[in-house]
Every structure is written in structure tokens, then in C-alpha cells.
Scaffold this motif. Structure first.
Motif, mmCIF file in Angstrom:
data_model
loop_
_atom_site.group_PDB
_atom_site.id
_atom_site.type_symbol
_atom_site.label_atom_id
_atom_site.label_comp_id
_atom_site.label_asym_id
_atom_site.label_seq_id
_atom_site.Cartn_x
_atom_site.Cartn_y
_atom_site.Cartn_z
ATOM 1 N N LYS A 341 24.374 47.650 20.976
ATOM 2 C CA LYS A 341 25.304 48.630 20.382
ATOM 3 C C LYS A 341 26.598 48.676 21.192
ATOM 4 N N GLN A 342 26.470 48.668 22.530
ATOM 5 C CA GLN A 342 27.666 48.679 23.372
ATOM 6 C C GLN A 342 28.510 47.421 23.134
ATOM 7 N N LEU A 343 27.838 46.266 23.040
ATOM 8 C CA LEU A 343 28.551 45.003 22.811
ATOM 9 C C LEU A 343 29.320 45.064 21.487
ATOM 10 N N ILE A 344 28.658 45.532 20.435
ATOM 11 C CA ILE A 344 29.291 45.596 19.113
ATOM 12 C C ILE A 344 30.438 46.613 19.112
ATOM 13 N N ASP A 345 30.250 47.765 19.775
ATOM 14 C CA ASP A 345 31.318 48.776 19.864
ATOM 15 C C ASP A 345 32.567 48.192 20.527
ATOM 16 N N ILE A 346 32.348 47.415 21.589
ATOM 17 C CA ILE A 346 33.471 46.817 22.324
ATOM 18 C C ILE A 346 34.185 45.791 21.449
ATOM 19 N N ALA A 347 33.406 44.935 20.787
ATOM 20 C CA ALA A 347 34.013 43.924 19.906
ATOM 21 C C ALA A 347 34.753 44.586 18.750
ATOM 22 N N ASP A 348 34.164 45.635 18.162
ATOM 23 C CA ASP A 348 34.782 46.312 17.015
ATOM 24 C C ASP A 348 36.090 47.011 17.379
ATOM 25 N N THR A 349 36.200 47.474 18.632
ATOM 26 C CA THR A 349 37.419 48.181 19.049
ATOM 27 C C THR A 349 38.442 47.223 19.658
ATOM 28 N N GLY A 350 38.133 45.919 19.613
ATOM 29 C CA GLY A 350 39.078 44.925 20.114
ATOM 30 C C GLY A 350 39.156 44.869 21.626
ATOM 31 N N ASN A 351 38.162 45.443 22.302
ATOM 32 C CA ASN A 351 38.150 45.431 23.765
ATOM 33 C C ASN A 351 37.448 44.188 24.295
ATOM 34 N N ILE A 352 37.598 43.949 25.577
ATOM 35 C CA ILE A 352 36.987 42.804 26.251
ATOM 36 C C ILE A 352 36.118 43.323 27.390
ATOM 37 N N MET A 353 34.893 42.820 27.466
ATOM 38 C CA MET A 353 33.994 43.225 28.553
ATOM 39 C C MET A 353 34.450 42.622 29.886
ATOM 40 N N PRO A 354 34.148 43.294 30.988
ATOM 41 C CA PRO A 354 34.409 42.682 32.299
ATOM 42 C C PRO A 354 33.592 41.391 32.441
ATOM 43 N N PRO A 355 33.999 40.504 33.370
ATOM 44 C CA PRO A 355 33.260 39.250 33.551
ATOM 45 C C PRO A 355 31.795 39.498 33.939
ATOM 46 N N LYS A 356 30.944 38.566 33.546
ATOM 47 C CA LYS A 356 29.531 38.553 33.952
ATOM 48 C C LYS A 356 28.837 39.871 33.585
ATOM 49 N N THR A 357 28.932 40.233 32.315
ATOM 50 C CA THR A 357 28.343 41.499 31.851
ATOM 51 C C THR A 357 27.021 41.276 31.130
ATOM 52 N N THR A 358 26.968 40.253 30.268
ATOM 53 C CA THR A 358 25.778 40.064 29.425
ATOM 54 C C THR A 358 25.068 38.770 29.765
ATOM 55 N N TRP A 359 23.740 38.827 29.708
ATOM 56 C CA TRP A 359 22.910 37.642 29.896
ATOM 57 C C TRP A 359 21.863 37.656 28.784
ATOM 58 N N PHE A 360 21.936 36.658 27.909
ATOM 59 C CA PHE A 360 20.982 36.569 26.806
ATOM 60 C C PHE A 360 19.889 35.562 27.142
ATOM 61 N N GLU A 361 18.673 35.910 26.830
ATOM 62 C CA GLU A 361 17.531 34.996 26.892
ATOM 63 C C GLU A 361 16.709 35.218 25.637
ATOM 64 N N PRO A 362 16.028 34.193 25.133
ATOM 65 C CA PRO A 362 16.075 32.801 25.569
ATOM 66 C C PRO A 362 17.410 32.151 25.197
ATOM 67 N N LYS A 363 17.750 31.068 25.912
ATOM 68 C CA LYS A 363 18.930 30.284 25.579
ATOM 69 C C LYS A 363 18.602 29.377 24.392
ATOM 70 N N LEU A 364 19.638 29.050 23.610
ATOM 71 C CA LEU A 364 19.455 28.123 22.494
ATOM 72 C C LEU A 364 19.218 26.716 23.027
ATOM 73 N N ARG A 365 18.280 26.004 22.430
ATOM 74 C CA ARG A 365 18.047 24.606 22.786
ATOM 75 C C ARG A 365 18.993 23.719 21.978
ATOM 76 N N SER A 366 19.643 22.795 22.661
ATOM 77 C CA SER A 366 20.515 21.845 21.969
ATOM 78 C C SER A 366 19.691 20.664 21.474
ATOM 79 N N GLY A 367 20.102 20.114 20.327
ATOM 80 C CA GLY A 367 19.456 18.908 19.820
ATOM 81 C C GLY A 367 18.534 19.120 18.641
ATOM 82 N N LEU A 368 18.199 20.375 18.337
ATOM 83 C CA LEU A 368 17.365 20.629 17.157
ATOM 84 C C LEU A 368 18.168 20.369 15.891
ATOM 85 N N VAL A 369 19.466 20.682 15.962
ATOM 86 C CA VAL A 369 20.346 20.410 14.818
ATOM 87 C C VAL A 369 21.748 20.143 15.343
#
Length: 374
Positions: A341-369
Motif C-alpha cells: 500500500k505504501q509503495l502504491i501510494d508513493i507511485a500514485d502521488t508521483g513521489n520517489i522512494m529513498p534508495p534501497k527501500t524495497t526487497w522482493f522475493e522470490p526473484k523472477l527466473r530468467s529464461g522461462l520466456v
């Protein structure tokens, strides 16, 4: 048969070869062509959507592999929450140009849609085309093809009705892919708008299925302060409580975990030190950057200061303890993770997060498509 020969072709050169050497990019294309000649990569006869499911710790998220429209990226319909660096963009742009393809997907989120979920569920009841457990982390990856014309048409209609998509992970790859598509549009005097280069490959997940995990900090020194002086300065803006030697993890917004001198501490930001009505000011990365890293430790620029490093929460708080106990770092700071929700609120208001804020897991695997631009 490793896709590294295409996405990291420097492995085919002597150790120490610059990964930005023109020969390295050329090798990527040679290897991409070779993989197709050998039948290791086979092109589908028609356009399809694909379902890509990832399972971590018993929880599964279901993404749709799609062609995102370059124009949507340029116009801000595909929304960002991070700044990108031009040098990193240019590296990925060269890779897209030389291969004339998006080899690696980017990671998008969208507001959950019951009808899309229902279509996806219809396919995931069937046997997957790919199904494997990644050996290093134990995460599961499964893949299905959506090839029914009515389902393809309906998914397209449902996405067309969405007001926005959100880049979760892969800001540089998104920028590179969109910029190359825009270049090709400008270079084509007979541009129509339906050419493959008008689209770049993304995996779109319902926002409510995604997990953002903590992204933590370790610092080399206390800016000339003793442990006691540092803790005293912290107490001006935080309620500081010693927790002992057992690992302590923050359990709510505005609570931090500090590791110093063999002990863990709880830090709770005092009222008035942050603004809950400001989408950036409410973030714990903002609070910690302003009140600890900048104000006390003198770290002004998280991107360039060599005294600080960042540790993804997937590695656990034990990794923070290890790096401090080894003497490499002096202090560690663990943060409560940002919410979608915080990420979407920031994107919707045109703001930029400070560096190194979000870490998503699992990472996407390359090569499936892979998505070819021609």
C-alpha cells in the motif's frame, strides 16, 4: 545451456574482462542465436499469455507474463517508485539492442482483479509446462500457457481498463526496454504502433499476493562517537530499549532493531519525529536516514557513501550480527518492511522512494520466456 551465456556473457571471456566491453555484448547475441539454432529456445507459433507461479515458504503468487506497452511507460501509466541511473540503463539498453529481444522479464504489480484470478486459476488446475524447485533457495517455480483466444482477449480487455501498473522490481530493465522500443519507433518511418518493439516483457502479479521483505543497513563506524555517546544521541529521537544478545526483529511500523557491541536494541521513533500524512515521511527508511544515518552518523548520500552497505532481509538478521561481530561493520540497523500500500501510494502521488527501500522475493527466473522485438 545456462542462460548466463546470454545475460552475463562475460563468463565466456578470461577472468577480469570488462562486462561492458563491446565484444561481450556481441557474444550475447551470438549465444542467443546459437540457443535458437540448437533448439534450446523455441519460439511459439502464436501470441500467448503465460502464467508464472512462484512459491516461497508455502505461499504462492501467480503472475501473468505480458507485453507491456512502451507508450504506457513513457506516459507514466506504468508507475515508478525509484530513480534510475543512466549508466545502468545504458548497459541494459545495449543488451536489448544487440539481442533485439527482452531476455529478462521485469516485475510489475497490479490491483487484484477477481476475473483475472479466475482465468488464471482455470489454467493452474492443469499440469504445468515447467515445474521445478530452485536448488539454492528451495523456491518453487511453475509455468502454464494461456492459449485460448477468448481468454487472451478478455485478459487484454481487463488490463486495458486498469488505471495503472506499478513497477515492483526491475526499474532499470523497465527503463532500458521502454527506451529501446521508443528508439525503434523513432527510427521507423513506417511506424504503425503494433510492431513488437512497442511492447516489452513483464510479469504482472496481483499486489495483494506480493511480499516486500525488509532491506537493512550496516555501517562501518559511529562517526567518531563511543557506543555510549551514540546510544545517548539516539535517545533524543527514539525510545531506546536494550534487548540483550538474542536476535530482535522489529514487529511494527516506526520500530527499528539495532545491533551494537554484541547487544540488540529496540528503537521506537518518538511522536513528532515523522509525518504519517506524508507518503515519504511516513517510511521507516526516511526516518532512519534522516535521524540516524544523516543526523548522527553523517551519511548524506546512501547511493555513494562507502561507509554503508545494505543487506536484503532474505538473508536474515543473523547476517547483520555476523558482519558486526566480524569487525567489518560497527553497527547494524534492521527495518520493518514497507507495505505494498505504501509503495502504491508513493507511485500514485508521483513521489520517489529513498534508495534501497524495497526487497522482493522470490526473484523472477530468467529464461522461462523471452520476447523478441521483431
Amino acid at each position: 545451456m545456462s542462460l548466463y551465456h546470454i545475460i552475463k556473457p562475460e563468463i565466456d571471456f578470461p577472468e577480469g574482462t570488462d562486462e561492458h566491453d563491446e565484444r561481450v555484448y556481441t557474444k550475447a547475441r551470438e549465444n542467443f542465436d546459437l540457443f535458437q539454432e540448437k533448439g534450446w529456445l523455441v519460439e511459439d507459433a502464436k501470441e500467448n499469455y503465460y502464467v508464472y507461479a512462484q512459491t516461497m515458504n508455502g505461499k504462492t503468487q501467480y503472475g501473468l507474463v505480458v507485453g507491456a506497452w512502451v507508450e504506457d511507460y513513457m506516459n507514466g501509466v506504468i508507475k515508478k517508485h525509484e530513480l534510475t541511473r543512466r549508466d545502468k540503463e545504458e548497459d541494459r539498453m545495449k543488451h536489448v539492442r544487440v539481442n533485439n529481444a527482452n531476455i529478462e522479464p521485469v516485475f510489475f504489480a497490479y490491483p487484484s482483479q477477481k476475473e483475472i484470478n479466475d482465468i488464471v486459476a482455470k489454467y493452474t488446475k492443469e499440469k504445468p509446462v515447467y515445474s521445478f524447485i530452485a536448488p539454492l533457495d528451495g523456491f518453487g517455480h511453475e509455468f502454464w500457457i494461456i492459449d485460448n483466444e477468448a481468454d487472451i482477449r478478455r485478459i487484454t480487455e481487463l488490463f486495458a481498463a486498469m488505471p495503472a501498473l506499478y513497477i515492483a522490481d526491475g526499474h532499470h530493465r523497465s527503463a532500458a526496454a521502454a527506451l529501446v522500443g521508443d528508439e525503434k519507433r523513432k527510427q521507423n518511418p513506417n511506424h504503425r504502433g503494433d510492431e513488437e518493439y512497442n511492447f516489452f516483457m513483464a510479469v504482472c502479479f496481483p499486489a495483494n499476493q506480493l511480499t516486500i521483505i525488509d532491506y537493512n543497513r550496516v555501517v562501518k563506524d559511529l562517526n567518531g562517537l563511543s557506543d555510549e555517546e551514540f546510544l545517548k544521541k539516539l535517545s533524543e529521537d527514539f525510545i531506546v530499549e536494550k534487548k540483550g544478545t538474542e536476535i530482535f526483529k522489529p514487529s511494527r511500523l516506526h520500530e527499528f532493531s539495532l545491533y551494537l557491541g554484541g547487544n540488540w536494541y529496540s528503537l521506537v521513533a518518538k511522536p513528532g519525529t515523522y509525518n504519517d500524512n506524508d507518503p515519504i515521511g511516513v517510511l521507516d527508511v526516511t526516518i532512519s536516514s534522516n535521524l540516524i544515518l544523516d543526523k548522527i552518523l553523517g551519511i548524506k548520500d546512501l547511493r555513494s557513501d562507502k561507509r554503508i552497505d545494505f543487506v536484503g532481509g532474505i538473508r536474515g538478521l543473523g547476517e547483520l550480527k555476523k558482519r558486526v561481530d566480524s569487525g567489518e561493520m560497527k553497527v547494524a540497523l534492521a527495518l520493518y518492511p514497507v507495505s505494498m500500500k505504501q509503495l502504491i501510494d508513493i507511485a500514485d502521488t508521483g513521489n520517489i522512494m529513498p534508495p534501497k527501500t524495497t526487497w522482493f522475493e522470490p526473484k523472477l527466473r530468467s529464461g522461462l520466456v523471452i520476447h523478441k522485438l521483431s
